[in-house]
Design a protein around this motif. Structure first.
Motif, short mmCIF file in Angstrom:
data_model
loop_
_atom_site.label_atom_id
_atom_site.label_comp_id
_atom_site.label_asym_id
_atom_site.label_seq_id
_atom_site.Cartn_x
_atom_site.Cartn_y
_atom_site.Cartn_z
N MET A 166 0.85 -1.19 0.00
CA MET A 166 0.00 0.00 0.00
C MET A 166 0.89 1.24 0.00
N PRO A 167 0.36 2.39 -0.42
CA PRO A 167 1.14 3.62 -0.27
C PRO A 167 1.53 3.82 1.19
N MET A 168 2.75 4.30 1.42
CA MET A 168 3.22 4.49 2.79
C MET A 168 2.23 5.28 3.62
N SER A 169 1.58 6.27 3.02
CA SER A 169 0.65 7.10 3.77
C SER A 169 -0.77 7.06 3.24
N ARG A 170 -1.01 6.20 2.25
CA ARG A 170 -2.31 6.14 1.56
C ARG A 170 -2.66 7.47 0.91
N LYS A 171 -1.71 8.36 0.75
CA LYS A 171 -1.98 9.64 0.10
C LYS A 171 -0.81 9.94 -0.84
N ARG A 172 -1.05 9.89 -2.15
CA ARG A 172 0.00 10.12 -3.13
C ARG A 172 0.25 11.62 -3.34
N TYR A 173 -0.81 12.41 -3.25
CA TYR A 173 -0.66 13.86 -3.41
C TYR A 173 -1.72 14.55 -2.59
N ARG A 174 -1.59 15.86 -2.46
CA ARG A 174 -2.51 16.63 -1.63
C ARG A 174 -2.95 17.88 -2.39
N THR A 175 -4.23 18.19 -2.33
CA THR A 175 -4.74 19.45 -2.84
C THR A 175 -5.32 20.25 -1.68
N PHE A 176 -5.04 21.53 -1.67
CA PHE A 176 -5.61 22.40 -0.63
C PHE A 176 -5.54 23.84 -1.10
N GLN A 177 -6.22 24.70 -0.37
CA GLN A 177 -6.24 26.13 -0.67
C GLN A 177 -5.59 26.88 0.47
N THR A 178 -4.77 27.88 0.14
CA THR A 178 -4.04 28.60 1.17
C THR A 178 -4.96 29.54 1.95
N LYS A 179 -4.52 29.91 3.13
CA LYS A 179 -5.34 30.64 4.10
C LYS A 179 -5.74 32.03 3.62
N HIS A 180 -4.79 32.80 3.17
CA HIS A 180 -5.06 34.21 2.85
C HIS A 180 -5.21 34.47 1.36
N GLN A 181 -4.29 33.97 0.54
CA GLN A 181 -4.31 34.25 -0.88
C GLN A 181 -5.29 33.36 -1.64
N LYS A 182 -5.79 32.33 -0.96
CA LYS A 182 -6.76 31.41 -1.55
C LYS A 182 -6.22 30.77 -2.84
N LEU A 183 -4.93 30.42 -2.79
CA LEU A 183 -4.30 29.78 -3.93
C LEU A 183 -4.54 28.28 -3.88
N ASN A 184 -4.83 27.70 -5.01
CA ASN A 184 -5.02 26.26 -5.11
C ASN A 184 -3.67 25.58 -5.27
N ILE A 185 -3.34 24.72 -4.32
CA ILE A 185 -2.06 24.03 -4.30
C ILE A 185 -2.26 22.56 -4.63
N VAL A 186 -1.43 22.03 -5.52
CA VAL A 186 -1.33 20.59 -5.74
C VAL A 186 0.09 20.20 -5.32
N ALA A 187 0.20 19.34 -4.30
CA ALA A 187 1.49 19.01 -3.71
C ALA A 187 1.79 17.52 -3.86
N PHE A 188 3.08 17.22 -4.11
CA PHE A 188 3.57 15.85 -4.22
C PHE A 188 4.74 15.66 -3.25
N GLY A 189 4.98 14.39 -2.88
CA GLY A 189 6.11 14.06 -2.02
C GLY A 189 6.86 12.84 -2.53
N PHE A 190 8.07 13.03 -3.02
CA PHE A 190 8.82 11.98 -3.70
C PHE A 190 10.07 11.58 -2.94
N LEU A 191 10.59 10.42 -3.30
CA LEU A 191 11.91 9.94 -2.89
C LEU A 191 12.69 9.61 -4.15
N PHE A 192 14.00 9.86 -4.14
CA PHE A 192 14.81 9.51 -5.31
C PHE A 192 14.76 8.00 -5.55
#
Length: 654
Positions: A166-192
């Protein structure tokens, strides 16, 4: 107020009890301010258990509790300005300091200490995966501690009971919106593309991951104003560029902020006008800062197309005075209750682990890379001449000639003159380095192993391609020869026998003259101003953005390249009593080495055998060596033998 005068004022402010009780006081330095943007990041990486800070180094002596206080103040500053601040961490939180390594189980205190910081995006490093029990703790402790924020884009965990992958965290990527600027973020976390992981983890190659349907969906279908890519991968390694290229192929104009690690250097890379990466050093010496401005909203394409994207970066010394300066606080207003509680927790943990118990007193400084490895003040000269011959001895073969080979990457830090404590043993050599050997190897064969392991280019490439038999018991691709040396050398090149870098090193050989560096402070201060604090030796980083990235202006440090391995030759008897300096070559030797480099040693032996570069002694034909020929040489870890040597050889009165 100029940077110089701010530092001078801070030097006069009395300290309350931040940092650890035994930490050396911080020293002031001329400072460069942070450049705030629309969205801002604080970045840690490769902390390796140093969450108590550097107790013997003034410029890095703040602790994790101080970082918590600092982040709280910076969040409030962001709130006041109406901009966003995110915290990221790119792995290797374990192995490297007694706070983690001295407990049973390892990390008994550090997992709880680390989780006290609120981190928005976090991923694993390779050190979380070397040992099966460490990977278990990553899955069962760190992942839930940062639930929803821990990303495992190319890392899986195998359940020991069910065998389910299974994925180490069951979450491959994360989407969220920032607090003040309301920017839509798509985030990934990789290992070499790490291949030395324990069997309960699986690392999918990055180049394969970016072709996965979920990744293609994330980069093409999710609403996004800014991609945030964090990874335990060097800023200039191919894996990070592969991720950037995959995103850019689908999103030619969307800004990308990348956060790197693993190489243990300060660095920043300009991928294009709308994409940049920062790497933030090692061992909690550095808190990285990146700001991004000009980010438009996806629904307002006109703004995104016309506003220039601007990146800025700083490498913040983990120095309490600098943290005051950047957060607009002082010794009275800086400590928060939360931060102080964590500082106290760290102090209690260190006490419970007896980390200050002295084993002896180092008579001088021994440097890891500030001197050539053959210099008398090098850690490796000490190892070669004293510790390996005297501490690594098998009683029933004590008089047998032996070659002892260790990889330089097994050593990770300097030894400072003064108390050599229980903590020091883990700081200097934190790994579970077991000592193995092959008995009675023909000397004509064994004598070539070191040069093969230290060869660069064609020989190592040929070994990787041609010694498949020797590597039959390892996983495919498990011959990244750089693993034998310190991570910093992933990013180094040579100039005139000394290390030079075109980015991200604390080397001085390529920098401008010191007077130019002093003049580079853009605050109008006179470089000869007598109120300016004297410069402390430290990082003088050059990266794609220039030479002004370090927040504190330092006296440059020398930095020398290391070989992959060193060796000691023991019991090579004098040829005759009248000439004690002459040696007699033995016919056979015990070939002794750390378990970590066993696969490399076997590959080197196989290469020599196949290439016919040595002639076997009469009546002693070469044979092919495999894992079955390798035996334990001494019981226990190298660290234990090192500590015992210190107790016996260095007086404990400092």
């Amino acid at each position: 107020m100029t940077a110089t005068s701010v530092a001078a004022v801070l030097a006069l402010v009395p300290l309350v009890q931040s940092m650890q009780p035994l930490a050396v006081p911080p020293l002031p330095a001329p400072m460069r301010p942070l450049q705030w943007g629309q969205i801002n990041f604080l970045h840690t990486t490769d902390t390796h258990g140093w969450h108590a800070g550097h107790l013997q180094e003034s410029q890095y002596s703040a602790d994790w509790g101080d970082y918590i206080s600092f982040a709280d103040h910076m969040r409030r500053r962001a709130d006041d300005m109406g901009v966003d601040l995110l915290l990221v961490d790119t792995g290797d939180r374990v192995e490297g300091n007694g706070l983690y390594d001295a407990s049973d189980p390892k990390g008994l205190y550090t997992y709880d200490i680390f989780r006290q910081q609120s981190i928005d995006v976090i991923c694993s490093g390779n050190h979380e995966l070397y040992q099966a029990d460490t990977a278990d703790r990553e899955h069962h402790l760190t992942v839930p501690n940062f639930a929803g924020h821990y990303l495992a884009s190319n890392l899986d965990y195998i359940d020991p009971v069910t065998g389910e992958q299974m994925p180490m965290s069951r979450k491959r990527y994360r989407t969220f919106q920032t607090k003040h600027q309301k920017l839509n973020i798509v985030a990934f976390g990789f290992l070499f593309n790490f291949t030395g992981n324990a069997a309960n983890s699986v690392v999918q190659p990055v180049q394969q991951t970016v072709r996965e349907p979920w990744f293609q969906y994330a980069i093409s279908k999710e609403p996004v104003d800014l991609f945030v890519v964090i990874g335990h991968v060097g800023a200039r390694m191919g894996e990070l560029r592969a991720i950037y290229q995959a995103i850019r192929a689908v999103n030619p104009d969307t800004p990308i902020a990348l956060f790197a690690g693993h190489a243990h250097v300060r660095d920043a890379v300009h991928f294009d006008d709308k994409a940049a990466a920062i790497a933030s050093g090692r061992y909690f010496e550095t808190i990285g800062w990146m700001s991004v401005s000009g980010v438009g909203h996806a629904q307002n394409a006109a703004v995104q197309d016309t506003a220039p994207i601007e990146f800025a970066r700083r490498y913040i010394d983990n120095n309490l005075l600098g943290l005051y300066y950047h957060s607009g606080t002082n010794a009275t207003t800086f400590p928060t209750d939360h931060g102080m509680n964590v500082t106290a927790t760290i102090a209690t943990a260190r006490s419970n682990l007896n980390l200050e118990v002295s084993y002896g007193c180092a008579p001088q400084n021994y440097w890891l890379q500030r001197r050539p490895h053959t210099d008398p003040s090098s850690v490796f000269s000490l190892l070669r001449e004293r510790i390996l011959p005297e501490a690594i001895v098998r009683a029933d073969r004590a008089n047998v000639p032996r070659i002892v080979i260790i990889n330089t990457g097994a050593m990770r830090f300097d030894i400072f003159r003064g108390a050599f404590t229980r903590d020091t043993t883990f700081i200097v050599s934190p790994f579970i380095s077991l000592v193995r050997y092959i008995p009675d190897v023909p000397f004509a064969l064994a004598r070539q192993v070191l040069s093969i392991l230290n060869s660069q280019g064609p020989i190592l490439s040929a070994m990787a391609e041609n010694t498949t038999v020797a590597l039959a018991n390892t996983r495919p691709g498990a011959t990244d020869w750089r693993e034998m040396c310190v991570p910093e050398q992933y990013s180094m090149r040579m100039e005139n026998g000394r290390v030079s870098t075109h980015f991200g090193s604390d080397d001085a050989s390529h920098q401008k003259p010191l007077t130019d560096q002093r003049a580079a402070v853009k605050d109008g201060a006179d470089k000869d101003d007598t109120t300016r604090p004297p410069l402390v030796a430290g990082y003088t980083t050059q990266d794609d953005f220039g030479q002004d990235g370090d927040d504190a202006i330092h006296e440059p440090l020398p930095h020398y390249r290391l070989p992959n391995c060193i060796q000691a030759e023991v019991n090579f008897l004098a040829a005759d009593l009248a000439n004690a300096s002459a040696t007699k070559e033995p016919e056979t030797v015990d070939l002794v080495f750390f378990d970590f480099i066993q696969r490399f040693v076997l590959a080197a032996l196989a290469y020599i055998e196949r290439s016919g570069s040595a002639t076997a002694p009469v009546g002693m034909p070469y044979r092919h060596y495999t894992d079955a020929d390798v035996e334990s040489y001494v019981q226990g870890k190298f660290t234990d033998h090192f500590a015992e040597w210190v107790k016996q050889n260095w007086n404990d009165e400092c």
